[in-house]
Design a protein around this motif. Structure first.
Motif, PDB file in Angstrom:
ATOM      1  N   SER A  44       0.819  -1.210   0.000  1.00  0.00           N
ATOM      2  CA  SER A  44       0.000   0.000   0.000  1.00  0.00           C
ATOM      3  C   SER A  44       0.855   1.264   0.000  1.00  0.00           C
ATOM      4  O   SER A  44       0.329   2.358  -0.150  1.00  0.00           O
ATOM      5  CB  SER A  44      -0.942   0.007   1.210  1.00  0.00           C
ATOM      6  OG  SER A  44      -0.199   0.218   2.403  1.00  0.00           O
ATOM      7  N   TRP A  55      -4.404  -2.211  10.647  1.00  0.00           N
ATOM      8  CA  TRP A  55      -5.257  -2.001   9.474  1.00  0.00           C
ATOM      9  C   TRP A  55      -5.101  -3.171   8.494  1.00  0.00           C
ATOM     10  O   TRP A  55      -6.074  -3.708   7.976  1.00  0.00           O
ATOM     11  CB  TRP A  55      -4.883  -0.679   8.800  1.00  0.00           C
ATOM     12  CG  TRP A  55      -5.411  -0.538   7.417  1.00  0.00           C
ATOM     13  CD1 TRP A  55      -6.679  -0.189   7.048  1.00  0.00           C
ATOM     14  CD2 TRP A  55      -4.691  -0.768   6.207  1.00  0.00           C
ATOM     15  NE1 TRP A  55      -6.778  -0.181   5.674  1.00  0.00           N
ATOM     16  CE2 TRP A  55      -5.577  -0.535   5.135  1.00  0.00           C
ATOM     17  CE3 TRP A  55      -3.384  -1.148   5.910  1.00  0.00           C
ATOM     18  CZ2 TRP A  55      -5.195  -0.671   3.805  1.00  0.00           C
ATOM     19  CZ3 TRP A  55      -3.002  -1.275   4.591  1.00  0.00           C
ATOM     20  CH2 TRP A  55      -3.912  -1.044   3.563  1.00  0.00           C
ATOM     21  N   ARG A  58      -6.787  -6.376   9.730  1.00  0.00           N
ATOM     22  CA  ARG A  58      -8.240  -6.340   9.494  1.00  0.00           C
ATOM     23  C   ARG A  58      -8.551  -6.579   8.020  1.00  0.00           C
ATOM     24  O   ARG A  58      -9.488  -7.312   7.683  1.00  0.00           O
ATOM     25  CB  ARG A  58      -8.812  -4.995   9.944  1.00  0.00           C
ATOM     26  CG  ARG A  58      -8.891  -4.825  11.446  1.00  0.00           C
ATOM     27  CD  ARG A  58      -9.721  -3.622  11.862  1.00  0.00           C
ATOM     28  NE  ARG A  58      -9.372  -2.392  11.171  1.00  0.00           N
ATOM     29  CZ  ARG A  58      -8.442  -1.515  11.560  1.00  0.00           C
ATOM     30  NH1 ARG A  58      -7.744  -1.753  12.661  1.00  0.00           N
ATOM     31  NH2 ARG A  58      -8.213  -0.418  10.881  1.00  0.00           N
ATOM     32  N   LYS A  59      -7.770  -5.972   7.141  1.00  0.00           N
ATOM     33  CA  LYS A  59      -7.979  -6.136   5.703  1.00  0.00           C
ATOM     34  C   LYS A  59      -7.799  -7.602   5.307  1.00  0.00           C
ATOM     35  O   LYS A  59      -8.588  -8.145   4.532  1.00  0.00           O
ATOM     36  CB  LYS A  59      -7.014  -5.237   4.940  1.00  0.00           C
ATOM     37  CG  LYS A  59      -7.296  -5.138   3.465  1.00  0.00           C
ATOM     38  CD  LYS A  59      -6.530  -3.961   2.889  1.00  0.00           C
ATOM     39  CE  LYS A  59      -6.865  -3.685   1.471  1.00  0.00           C
ATOM     40  NZ  LYS A  59      -8.235  -3.260   1.245  1.00  0.00           N
ATOM     41  N   GLU A  62     -10.787  -9.645   6.452  1.00  0.00           N
ATOM     42  CA  GLU A  62     -11.987  -9.405   5.642  1.00  0.00           C
ATOM     43  C   GLU A  62     -11.869  -9.972   4.223  1.00  0.00           C
ATOM     44  O   GLU A  62     -12.814 -10.538   3.698  1.00  0.00           O
ATOM     45  CB  GLU A  62     -12.257  -7.902   5.546  1.00  0.00           C
ATOM     46  CG  GLU A  62     -12.660  -7.275   6.857  1.00  0.00           C
ATOM     47  CD  GLU A  62     -12.682  -5.747   6.794  1.00  0.00           C
ATOM     48  OE1 GLU A  62     -12.573  -5.181   5.686  1.00  0.00           O
ATOM     49  OE2 GLU A  62     -12.808  -5.125   7.860  1.00  0.00           O
ATOM     50  N   GLU A  63     -10.698  -9.789   3.599  1.00  0.00           N
ATOM     51  CA  GLU A  63     -10.547 -10.105   2.173  1.00  0.00           C
ATOM     52  C   GLU A  63      -9.693 -11.330   1.889  1.00  0.00           C
ATOM     53  O   GLU A  63      -9.672 -11.817   0.760  1.00  0.00           O
ATOM     54  CB  GLU A  63      -9.955  -8.904   1.439  1.00  0.00           C
ATOM     55  CG  GLU A  63     -10.792  -7.653   1.542  1.00  0.00           C
ATOM     56  CD  GLU A  63     -10.160  -6.466   0.862  1.00  0.00           C
ATOM     57  OE1 GLU A  63      -9.353  -6.670  -0.080  1.00  0.00           O
ATOM     58  OE2 GLU A  63     -10.445  -5.335   1.272  1.00  0.00           O
ATOM     59  N   ALA A  67      -6.490  -9.648  -0.882  1.00  0.00           N
ATOM     60  CA  ALA A  67      -6.298  -8.229  -0.541  1.00  0.00           C
ATOM     61  C   ALA A  67      -5.004  -7.714  -1.168  1.00  0.00           C
ATOM     62  O   ALA A  67      -4.954  -6.593  -1.672  1.00  0.00           O
ATOM     63  CB  ALA A  67      -6.266  -8.051   0.969  1.00  0.00           C
TER      64      ALA A  67
END
Length: 73
Positions: A44, A55, A58-59, A62-63, A67
């Motif tokens: 990123s 962060w 968590r990403k 979720e993905e 991701a």
């Protein structure tokens, strides 16, 4: 040699394949290894800080590993 002019020494089939774009699915660099939060942060362009690592965790939750694929060209 100009890139806009085809090389006459190459067979036409080779010239045609060189003109095609690489499919997006082949451009991703993930090698099948586990993706870490550090990988997400670095992809990123962010600094490795505790906040950015959280962060990224968590990403990933979720993905999943995709991701990272979504962040890479």
């Amino acid at each position: 040699m100009s890139t806009s002019q085809p090389d006459a020494s190459q067979p036409e089939a080779s010239r045609r394949s060189a003109d095609r774009a690489t499919p997006d699915s082949l451009l991703h660099a993930r090698t099948g290894t586990d993706v870490s939060p550090e990988d997400i942060v670095l992809a990123s362009g962010k600094d490795l800080t505790p906040r950015n690592l959280e962060w990224a965790r968590r990403k990933l939750d979720e993905e999943g590993p995709t991701a990272l694929d979504k962040m890479l060209p």
